[in-house]
Scaffold this motif. Sequence first.
Motif, PDB file in Angstrom:
ATOM      1  N   TRP A  46     -11.557  -9.238   5.642  1.00 43.77           N
ATOM      2  CA  TRP A  46     -11.081 -10.602   5.844  1.00 43.77           C
ATOM      3  C   TRP A  46     -10.838 -10.994   7.296  1.00 43.77           C
ATOM      4  O   TRP A  46     -10.680 -12.170   7.606  1.00 43.77           O
ATOM      5  CB  TRP A  46      -9.823 -10.846   5.011  1.00 43.77           C
ATOM      6  CG  TRP A  46     -10.171 -11.474   3.707  1.00 43.77           C
ATOM      7  CD1 TRP A  46     -10.575 -10.837   2.572  1.00 43.77           C
ATOM      8  CD2 TRP A  46     -10.188 -12.863   3.424  1.00 43.77           C
ATOM      9  NE1 TRP A  46     -10.841 -11.756   1.588  1.00 43.77           N
ATOM     10  CE2 TRP A  46     -10.604 -13.013   2.093  1.00 43.77           C
ATOM     11  CE3 TRP A  46      -9.891 -14.007   4.157  1.00 43.77           C
ATOM     12  CZ2 TRP A  46     -10.736 -14.249   1.481  1.00 43.77           C
ATOM     13  CZ3 TRP A  46     -10.010 -15.242   3.546  1.00 43.77           C
ATOM     14  CH2 TRP A  46     -10.434 -15.356   2.229  1.00 43.77           C
ATOM     15  N   MET A  99     -11.097 -19.284  10.498  1.00 44.91           N
ATOM     16  CA  MET A  99     -10.188 -20.315   9.981  1.00 44.91           C
ATOM     17  C   MET A  99      -9.177 -20.773  11.025  1.00 44.91           C
ATOM     18  O   MET A  99      -8.436 -21.719  10.775  1.00 44.91           O
ATOM     19  CB  MET A  99      -9.435 -19.774   8.763  1.00 44.91           C
ATOM     20  CG  MET A  99     -10.291 -19.564   7.545  1.00 44.91           C
ATOM     21  SD  MET A  99      -9.336 -18.812   6.196  1.00 44.91           S
ATOM     22  CE  MET A  99      -8.125 -20.091   5.886  1.00 44.91           C
ATOM     23  N   ARG A 126      -6.521 -15.476  -0.866  1.00 44.08           N
ATOM     24  CA  ARG A 126      -7.512 -16.554  -0.701  1.00 44.08           C
ATOM     25  C   ARG A 126      -7.058 -17.816  -1.430  1.00 44.08           C
ATOM     26  O   ARG A 126      -7.107 -18.924  -0.884  1.00 44.08           O
ATOM     27  CB  ARG A 126      -8.880 -16.132  -1.229  1.00 44.08           C
ATOM     28  CG  ARG A 126      -9.908 -17.273  -1.189  1.00 44.08           C
ATOM     29  CD  ARG A 126     -11.233 -16.898  -1.812  1.00 44.08           C
ATOM     30  NE  ARG A 126     -11.156 -16.400  -3.159  1.00 44.08           N
ATOM     31  CZ  ARG A 126     -11.055 -17.169  -4.257  1.00 44.08           C
ATOM     32  NH1 ARG A 126     -10.972 -18.494  -4.152  1.00 44.08           N
ATOM     33  NH2 ARG A 126     -11.025 -16.624  -5.457  1.00 44.08           N
ATOM     34  N   THR A 183     -12.079 -21.479   3.091  1.00 46.05           N
ATOM     35  CA  THR A 183     -12.455 -20.062   2.989  1.00 46.05           C
ATOM     36  C   THR A 183     -13.916 -19.871   2.597  1.00 46.05           C
ATOM     37  O   THR A 183     -14.301 -18.767   2.210  1.00 46.05           O
ATOM     38  CB  THR A 183     -11.557 -19.340   1.968  1.00 46.05           C
ATOM     39  OG1 THR A 183     -11.797 -19.873   0.669  1.00 46.05           O
ATOM     40  CG2 THR A 183     -10.090 -19.467   2.323  1.00 46.05           C
ATOM     41  N   LYS A 184     -14.721 -20.906   2.717  1.00 48.70           N
ATOM     42  CA  LYS A 184     -16.126 -20.814   2.324  1.00 48.70           C
ATOM     43  C   LYS A 184     -16.788 -19.602   2.988  1.00 48.70           C
ATOM     44  O   LYS A 184     -16.618 -19.358   4.170  1.00 48.70           O
ATOM     45  CB  LYS A 184     -16.866 -22.083   2.723  1.00 48.70           C
ATOM     46  CG  LYS A 184     -18.297 -22.100   2.227  1.00 48.70           C
ATOM     47  CD  LYS A 184     -18.977 -23.399   2.535  1.00 48.70           C
ATOM     48  CE  LYS A 184     -20.391 -23.360   1.972  1.00 48.70           C
ATOM     49  NZ  LYS A 184     -21.096 -24.592   2.188  1.00 48.70           N
ATOM     50  N   THR A 212     -13.095 -13.817   8.774  1.00 44.54           N
ATOM     51  CA  THR A 212     -12.867 -15.086   8.077  1.00 44.54           C
ATOM     52  C   THR A 212     -11.581 -15.739   8.565  1.00 44.54           C
ATOM     53  O   THR A 212     -11.524 -16.948   8.797  1.00 44.54           O
ATOM     54  CB  THR A 212     -12.830 -14.875   6.551  1.00 44.54           C
ATOM     55  OG1 THR A 212     -14.090 -14.325   6.140  1.00 44.54           O
ATOM     56  CG2 THR A 212     -12.572 -16.164   5.806  1.00 44.54           C
ATOM     57  N   LEU A 213     -10.530 -14.931   8.730  1.00 46.24           N
ATOM     58  CA  LEU A 213      -9.264 -15.472   9.233  1.00 46.24           C
ATOM     59  C   LEU A 213      -9.442 -16.038  10.643  1.00 46.24           C
ATOM     60  O   LEU A 213      -8.940 -17.127  10.949  1.00 46.24           O
ATOM     61  CB  LEU A 213      -8.180 -14.401   9.209  1.00 46.24           C
ATOM     62  CG  LEU A 213      -7.760 -13.941   7.805  1.00 46.24           C
ATOM     63  CD1 LEU A 213      -6.867 -12.708   7.898  1.00 46.24           C
ATOM     64  CD2 LEU A 213      -7.070 -15.064   7.050  1.00 46.24           C
ATOM     65  N   HIS A 245     -16.139 -16.522   2.145  1.00 44.39           N
ATOM     66  CA  HIS A 245     -15.140 -15.453   2.236  1.00 44.39           C
ATOM     67  C   HIS A 245     -15.668 -14.127   1.686  1.00 44.39           C
ATOM     68  O   HIS A 245     -16.509 -14.107   0.796  1.00 44.39           O
ATOM     69  CB  HIS A 245     -13.859 -15.842   1.492  1.00 44.39           C
ATOM     70  CG  HIS A 245     -14.062 -15.961   0.019  1.00 44.39           C
ATOM     71  ND1 HIS A 245     -14.060 -14.871  -0.819  1.00 44.39           N
ATOM     72  CD2 HIS A 245     -14.299 -17.035  -0.766  1.00 44.39           C
ATOM     73  CE1 HIS A 245     -14.281 -15.271  -2.065  1.00 44.39           C
ATOM     74  NE2 HIS A 245     -14.430 -16.585  -2.060  1.00 44.39           N
ATOM     75  N   GLU A 297      -6.283 -21.471   0.242  1.00 43.47           N
ATOM     76  CA  GLU A 297      -6.938 -22.686  -0.223  1.00 43.47           C
ATOM     77  C   GLU A 297      -5.915 -23.713  -0.694  1.00 43.47           C
ATOM     78  O   GLU A 297      -6.086 -24.910  -0.467  1.00 43.47           O
ATOM     79  CB  GLU A 297      -7.934 -22.355  -1.329  1.00 43.47           C
ATOM     80  CG  GLU A 297      -9.144 -21.602  -0.806  1.00 43.47           C
ATOM     81  CD  GLU A 297     -10.056 -21.049  -1.900  1.00 43.47           C
ATOM     82  OE1 GLU A 297      -9.701 -21.121  -3.108  1.00 43.47           O
ATOM     83  OE2 GLU A 297     -11.131 -20.529  -1.549  1.00 43.47           O
TER      84      GLU A 297
END
Length: 126
Positions: free
Chosen positions: A49, A56, A29, A39-40, A52-53, A42, A33
């Motif tokens: 993950w 992103m 992470r 990654t807010k 989240t990926l 996360h 960043e």
Amino acid sequence: MALDVEKYTAHLRTHAAHRSQRKCARRVREALEAGGGKTKGHPVDAKDWGPTLLRMGFREIHVEDSTKFIFMKGDIVVLQPYQGGNPSGHIAAYDGKIWISDFKQRDFWSGQGYRNNKPSHVFYRP
């Protein structure tokens, strides 16, 4: 996605230990960043993950045979836990030469337990 893969992978390399510190998700992470990744919201556990990926801007890549596949700088693997292993799973990124999480790994499996058990895992590409 406004991720600078060079900054992200450089951060991984410069902050990697020689052995696991059990902080893979945190280190990946922080590297994301450092490369400008947002990654807010996360997750804490490595195994969580994937969404989240994707949010992103990473995309899931299908790897039929990881021994023959050519990984690219910035690729990430998310490994699910295996029985008797760390319940948080594992996450690591490829810096163009080696897989790194919170340490410099021998391969994307990160340890003998993962190599032996080969739990479910997914690769992501920026």
